[in-house]
Scaffold this active site. Structure first.
Site, PDB file in Angstrom:
ATOM      1  N   GLU A  42      59.877  -3.851 -39.061  1.00 19.74           N
ATOM      2  CA  GLU A  42      58.710  -4.207 -38.239  1.00 19.74           C
ATOM      3  C   GLU A  42      58.582  -5.710 -38.046  1.00 19.74           C
ATOM      4  O   GLU A  42      58.130  -6.161 -36.994  1.00 19.74           O
ATOM      5  CB  GLU A  42      57.429  -3.670 -38.890  1.00 19.74           C
ATOM      6  CG  GLU A  42      57.327  -2.160 -38.856  1.00 19.74           C
ATOM      7  CD  GLU A  42      56.174  -1.638 -39.712  1.00 19.74           C
ATOM      8  OE1 GLU A  42      55.377  -2.452 -40.211  1.00 19.74           O
ATOM      9  OE2 GLU A  42      56.094  -0.411 -39.873  1.00 19.74           O
ATOM     10  N   VAL A  43      58.913  -6.471 -39.073  1.00 22.26           N
ATOM     11  CA  VAL A  43      58.737  -7.928 -38.999  1.00 22.26           C
ATOM     12  C   VAL A  43      60.121  -8.582 -38.927  1.00 22.26           C
ATOM     13  O   VAL A  43      60.932  -8.429 -39.855  1.00 22.26           O
ATOM     14  CB  VAL A  43      57.961  -8.462 -40.226  1.00 22.26           C
ATOM     15  CG1 VAL A  43      57.793  -9.972 -40.134  1.00 22.26           C
ATOM     16  CG2 VAL A  43      56.598  -7.771 -40.338  1.00 22.26           C
ATOM     17  N   HIS A  69      63.374  -9.840 -45.004  1.00 20.00           N
ATOM     18  CA  HIS A  69      62.578  -9.689 -46.213  1.00 20.00           C
ATOM     19  C   HIS A  69      63.130  -8.541 -47.041  1.00 20.00           C
ATOM     20  O   HIS A  69      63.626  -7.558 -46.501  1.00 20.00           O
ATOM     21  CB  HIS A  69      61.099  -9.434 -45.887  1.00 20.00           C
ATOM     22  CG  HIS A  69      60.866  -8.354 -44.878  1.00 20.00           C
ATOM     23  ND1 HIS A  69      61.042  -8.546 -43.523  1.00 20.00           N
ATOM     24  CD2 HIS A  69      60.483  -7.065 -45.025  1.00 20.00           C
ATOM     25  CE1 HIS A  69      60.762  -7.423 -42.882  1.00 20.00           C
ATOM     26  NE2 HIS A  69      60.430  -6.497 -43.772  1.00 20.00           N
TER      27      HIS A  69
HETATM   28  P1  5GP Z   1      59.392  -3.856 -42.526  1.00 18.83           P
HETATM   29  O1  5GP Z   1      58.951  -2.575 -41.915  1.00 18.83           O
HETATM   30  O2  5GP Z   1      59.599  -4.919 -41.492  1.00 18.83           O
HETATM   31  O3  5GP Z   1      60.556  -3.702 -43.464  1.00 18.83           O
HETATM   32  O4  5GP Z   1      58.223  -4.306 -43.491  1.00 18.83           O
HETATM   33  C1  5GP Z   1      57.193  -5.150 -43.116  1.00 18.83           C
HETATM   34  C2  5GP Z   1      56.177  -5.111 -44.229  1.00 18.83           C
HETATM   35  O5  5GP Z   1      55.278  -6.187 -44.046  1.00 18.83           O
HETATM   36  C3  5GP Z   1      55.340  -3.831 -44.274  1.00 18.83           C
HETATM   37  O6  5GP Z   1      55.504  -3.213 -45.546  1.00 18.83           O
HETATM   38  C4  5GP Z   1      53.907  -4.314 -44.048  1.00 18.83           C
HETATM   39  O7  5GP Z   1      52.978  -3.626 -44.845  1.00 18.83           O
HETATM   40  C5  5GP Z   1      53.994  -5.778 -44.419  1.00 18.83           C
HETATM   41  N1  5GP Z   1      53.079  -6.655 -43.698  1.00 18.83           N
HETATM   42  C6  5GP Z   1      52.829  -6.658 -42.366  1.00 18.83           C
HETATM   43  N2  5GP Z   1      51.976  -7.641 -42.039  1.00 18.83           N
HETATM   44  C7  5GP Z   1      51.696  -8.295 -43.208  1.00 18.83           C
HETATM   45  C8  5GP Z   1      50.870  -9.415 -43.514  1.00 18.83           C
HETATM   46  O8  5GP Z   1      50.226 -10.032 -42.665  1.00 18.83           O
HETATM   47  N3  5GP Z   1      50.829  -9.799 -44.817  1.00 18.83           N
HETATM   48  C9  5GP Z   1      51.540  -9.148 -45.801  1.00 18.83           C
HETATM   49  N4  5GP Z   1      51.430  -9.594 -47.051  1.00 18.83           N
HETATM   50  N5  5GP Z   1      52.322  -8.084 -45.534  1.00 18.83           N
HETATM   51  C10 5GP Z   1      52.397  -7.662 -44.257  1.00 18.83           C
END
Ligand code: 5GP
Length: 120
Positions: A99-100, A104
């Site tokens: 998502e981001v 990470h």
């Molecule tokens: P992905 O799906 O990209 O692997 O994980 C992104 C993660 O970032 C998700 O687990 C989500 O809960 C977390 N997340 C999204 N926005 C924020 C934020 O503004 N602050 C923090 N601490 N975590 C976030």
């Protein structure tokens, strides 16, 4: 994929958005996930601008790669994750459900995390 410096983790790194920081050094920032999926759910991100694990592995310097994983080991130890075990996940791209778009690593622990992937 070009790095988007408006992504939420880039804003956290610049201090434009707060985070619940658990660790920081010259290579990484680590903070609690806003929507934790386990009793311990920490996100570890490199300070450099890398879109994904694939981008990080291909483009980051040896010092950055080593600094990142040394920090992961330190954070896991500091949060008592090592002996009981934990799950680390790096979602990448569309099929990975990322998502981001800033690399990470999720560290999930504090209970048994369950099957490696959903079969749904
Ligand atoms: P992905 O799906 O990209 O692997 O994980 C992104 C993660 O970032 C998700 O687990 C989500 O809960 C977390 N997340 C999204 N926005 C924020 C934020 O503004 N602050 C923090 N601490 N975590 C976030």
């Amino acid at each position: 994929m070009a790095y988007d410096d408006q992504n939420i983790f880039a804003k956290i790194l610049r201090g434009e958005i707060p985070c619940d920081k658990v660790y920081e050094d010259e290579y990484v920032l680590a903070f609690n996930d806003l929507y934790p999926k386990a009793p311990v759910h920490i996100l570890v991100i490199p300070k450099g601008a890398y879109v994904s694990l694939a981008d990080f592995g291909a483009q980051a310097s040896a010092d950055e790669v080593s600094g990142f994983f040394k920090a992961v080991a330190k954070i896991a130890a500091e949060h008592d994750l090592v002996e009981a075990g934990f799950r680390s996940i790096a979602n990448t791209g569309v099929n990975g459900g990322q998502e981001v778009p800033h690399f990470h690593l999720h560290l999930l622990g504090g209970r048994a995390i369950g099957p490696m992937v959903s079969t749904a």
